[in-house]
Scaffold this motif. Structure first.
Motif, short mmCIF file in Angstrom:
data_model
loop_
_atom_site.label_atom_id
_atom_site.label_comp_id
_atom_site.label_asym_id
_atom_site.label_seq_id
_atom_site.Cartn_x
_atom_site.Cartn_y
_atom_site.Cartn_z
N GLU A 1 -7.41 1.37 3.54
CA GLU A 1 -7.05 0.79 4.85
C GLU A 1 -8.28 0.60 5.72
N MET B 1 0.83 -1.21 0.00
CA MET B 1 0.00 0.00 0.00
C MET B 1 0.86 1.25 0.00
N SER C 1 -2.48 5.78 13.80
CA SER C 1 -2.62 5.12 12.50
C SER C 1 -1.35 5.26 11.66
#
Length: 295
Positions: free
Chosen positions: A241, A1, A105
């Protein structure tokens, strides 16, 4: 990603110390749109022209700075989205909880590139704190003060990884006992969000996806910043995500849009997150002011 992120990110370097000492210390001229005598954000045309005049290294650093602040903002608004859509309880200010979600995060990647982007977001709060005067009403506001937000991000960074961020925390004069207690701050923030989100985790074989990414037309004069933002696919990164990990009850839109103000929003009634293009221009203007003060 991480392949969606630019590969030209420079090493993690904080701007803050130089800024706290030198910002608007008379280096900029009164005629400059980026000087202290011009407190309003420069127009997109002025910002774009100034970016094009920069040396390549400064231009890349500016775009990285804008990207880091944009990514933090997206995760922050995503925190609001999760609270709203999943009906999560919040203890304390929701704005602080959303900041914690953003920092946690980004730190979960444990990646040098994302660490650099988070450092840029931290710098953004300190630069805003230097630019904006504090009004009495700010103390009663829903947000913590910009300088508090900057130090909280720093605390979570060193709390997560003292080896990587310890020198930065010392450089920014975070006291030793506070550096030590930041480990508990990070653990508390990480545990709180993990505990709240655990019942909403998506099953591995669940193909249903709820988040759509939409880019509105770029404002006149802002094509350089908006195209870089779109190329980085930061909205896609956050959307993918969240969609991969959590089961949302209803479809949601992440939209980059002209808002008429330098901000970002989660609209619970519309089920839309809006990242304002004006926010990108504001961050670029802020970095240009920093460069001007450093001359």
């Amino acid at each position: 990603m991480l392949s969606v992120l630019k590969t030209t990110i420079t090493p993690c370097v904080s701007l803050v110390l130089a800024t706290l000492l030198a910002m608007f210390a008379g280096a900029a001229t009164a005629s400059s749109p980026f000087s202290e005598d011009n407190p309003n954000t420069a127009t997109p045309a002025q910002v774009t022209a100034a970016i094009k005049d920069l040396a390549e290294a400064d231009r890349e650093a500016l775009l990285d700075f804008v990207a880091g602040n944009a990514l933090f903002t997206l995760y922050h608004e995503a925190g609001h989205m999760l609270v709203s859509e999943l009906e999560l309880p919040v203890l304390g200010k929701e704005e602080d909880a959303a900041d914690n979600f953003a920092a946690v995060s980004m730190l979960q990647f444990e990646d040098e590139t994302v660490n650099h982007l988070l450092s840029a977001a931290m710098d953004g709060w300190f630069l805003l704190a230097n630019k904006n005067e504090i009004a009495e009403a700010d103390f009663a506001g829903e947000h913590s003060l910009d300088i508090q937000r900057g130090y909280k991000v720093l605390c979570l960074m060193v709390g997560k990884d003292a080896k990587t961020f310890g020198d930065l925390a010392v450089e920014l004069e975070l006291e030793a006992d506070r550096i030590e207690s930041c480990a508990q701050d990070y653990a508390d923030a990480e545990y709180a969000w993990a505990k709240l989100l655990e019942p909403h985790q998506r099953a591995d074989n669940d193909p249903d996806r709820k988040i759509k990414v939409v880019y509105g037309p770029a404002p006149v004069g802002m094509q350089l910043l908006t195209e870089d933002f779109k190329t980085n696919e930061l909205m896609e990164l956050v959307a993918e995500e969240l969609d991969a990990f959590y089961k949302l009850p209803e479809p949601v839109v992440f939209r980059a849009i002209r808002c008429g103000e330098e901000n970002a929003f989660w609209h619970p009634q519309k089920r839309e997150m809006h990242l304002c293009y004006e926010r990108l221009n504001q961050m670029a203007d802020l970095y240009l002011r920093y460069l001007k003060a450093e001359q």
